[in-house]
Write an enzyme that holds these catalytic residues in place. Sequence first.
Site, PDB file in Angstrom:
ATOM      1  N   GLN A  79      51.479  41.436 105.263  1.00 48.73           N
ATOM      2  CA  GLN A  79      52.361  41.552 104.107  1.00 48.73           C
ATOM      3  C   GLN A  79      51.805  42.483 103.019  1.00 48.73           C
ATOM      4  O   GLN A  79      52.567  43.036 102.248  1.00 48.73           O
ATOM      5  CB  GLN A  79      52.649  40.167 103.532  1.00 48.73           C
ATOM      6  N   ASN A 124      48.683  29.540 109.926  1.00 46.06           N
ATOM      7  CA  ASN A 124      49.622  29.368 108.827  1.00 46.06           C
ATOM      8  C   ASN A 124      50.959  28.857 109.354  1.00 46.06           C
ATOM      9  O   ASN A 124      51.568  29.484 110.215  1.00 46.06           O
ATOM     10  CB  ASN A 124      49.853  30.695 108.104  1.00 46.06           C
ATOM     11  N   GLU A 125      51.375  27.723 108.840  1.00 42.03           N
ATOM     12  CA  GLU A 125      52.719  27.181 109.079  1.00 42.03           C
ATOM     13  C   GLU A 125      53.159  27.215 110.535  1.00 42.03           C
ATOM     14  O   GLU A 125      54.159  27.881 110.875  1.00 42.03           O
ATOM     15  CB  GLU A 125      53.738  27.930 108.216  1.00 42.03           C
TER      16      GLU A 125
HETATM   17  C1  BGC Z   1      54.665  32.147 104.150  1.00 40.80           C
HETATM   18  C2  BGC Z   1      54.487  33.474 103.425  1.00 40.80           C
HETATM   19  C3  BGC Z   1      55.805  33.927 102.863  1.00 40.80           C
HETATM   20  C4  BGC Z   1      56.294  32.891 101.888  1.00 40.80           C
HETATM   21  C5  BGC Z   1      57.617  33.239 101.250  1.00 40.80           C
HETATM   22  C6  BGC Z   1      55.475  31.163 103.360  1.00 40.80           C
HETATM   23  O1  BGC Z   1      56.135  30.279 104.180  1.00 40.80           O
HETATM   24  O2  BGC Z   1      53.431  31.610 104.522  1.00 40.80           O
HETATM   25  O3  BGC Z   1      53.940  34.388 104.331  1.00 40.80           O
HETATM   26  O4  BGC Z   1      55.766  35.178 102.274  1.00 40.80           O
HETATM   27  O5  BGC Z   1      56.493  31.681 102.587  1.00 40.80           O
HETATM   28  O6  BGC Z   1      58.621  33.296 102.187  1.00 40.80           O
END
Ligand code: BGC
Length: 387
Positions: free
Chosen positions: A22, A154-155
Amino acid sequence: MKNKIYQFPKGFFWGTATSAYQVEGGIRSNDWEASKQIPHPGKTCDHYHRFGEDFLLAKRLNQNAHRLSLEWSRIEPAKGQWDSAALQHYQRVLEFLKASGFTTFVTLHHFTNPVWVAEQGGWLAERTVEDFKNYVDKVAQSLGHLIDFWVTVNEPSVYAYMSFWQGIWPPFRKNPVTAWRVYRNLQRAHNQAYRIIHQYYPQSQVGFAQNIALHEAFWRDKLDAWASINYPFNRTKNDYLGLNQYFYHPKIGARKRFGLTDMGWVIHPPALYEVLLKLKKFNLPVYITENGLADARDDKRAAYINQYLAWAQRAISEGVDVRGYFYWSLLDNYEWPVKSADTGFDYKFGLVEVDFSDPALPRKVRPSAYEYGKICQTNSLILTPNS
Ligand code: BGC
């Protein structure tokens, strides 16, 4: 009405979070770059070259911790081939953070995969779990001494859902059964990473960042709490719980009661409190690894941060061991497209504004960044009747 002071525990971590694809720019060999149907970030913030000045900004804003991610496709562009220049780059990045006094939170997987991983079946393939293990081993060997907190994945639930169920992100699959398998593979990958990292660093702090929503509808909330809290946290080993909190889903028809972010997400600060209370039973430290909003005009951001933090502090006062907060994000950056019209740069999450027409232009610190900076500096939040 008087001012109210919310004090945070001693040693609290105050920071922001980013992810490699990003913000860095110039990433060529991952599955997002290889996909034709989504817009790409190009140079995005050029953070790859400008990390030093970006971190100094964060420091000037009184942050003492920083969360970033490593790009697997840079480190291992082809299976088993390690790019020493990429490892040296991340070494410089982490050394810079440490020398500037930041505690480092490092994510190993933040949605993107090397092309070779995607080609062998991505997270549906057993061997990807194995390959991730080798990557983690390499990172632990070469960079582990500079990593204070490890965020393995992550997530995982968002990744599985968006990429394998909704089919909006690479590899654009639309199958709930497949998504569930991916979710489980990511949990296995996390557990393996946990073991490896602890072999090198027995005292290390390892967890993953989980996106947890709050639903007003009772059964929806029960189901989601099972899928995003009980099931994953009972199957994984963790030294801490990482919480990304963005979502609150009111009952149908009730949306109008709440403010919305530029992405149309409902702003509801008590959601953070409610979710934190649900994590209390695990008796582990909790880090809010992400919370934030898209707000191009910066007219909601300061109040958003204040209110979410006030609710976090309330959870702390009721016994949830919250030890840190990372606003998403330090910089405006490439936002994962969710609609076909998205360019990737429509949503402004940054405390700091970036001019994408030329990433060499100076960064602009938004007023809300200074507000957050005061909280970071004093380890406390003062709410006036109108904040
Ligand atoms: C993610 C980010 C994302 C943000 C906003 C999160 O779920 O980890 O990478 O930019 O949300 O959408």
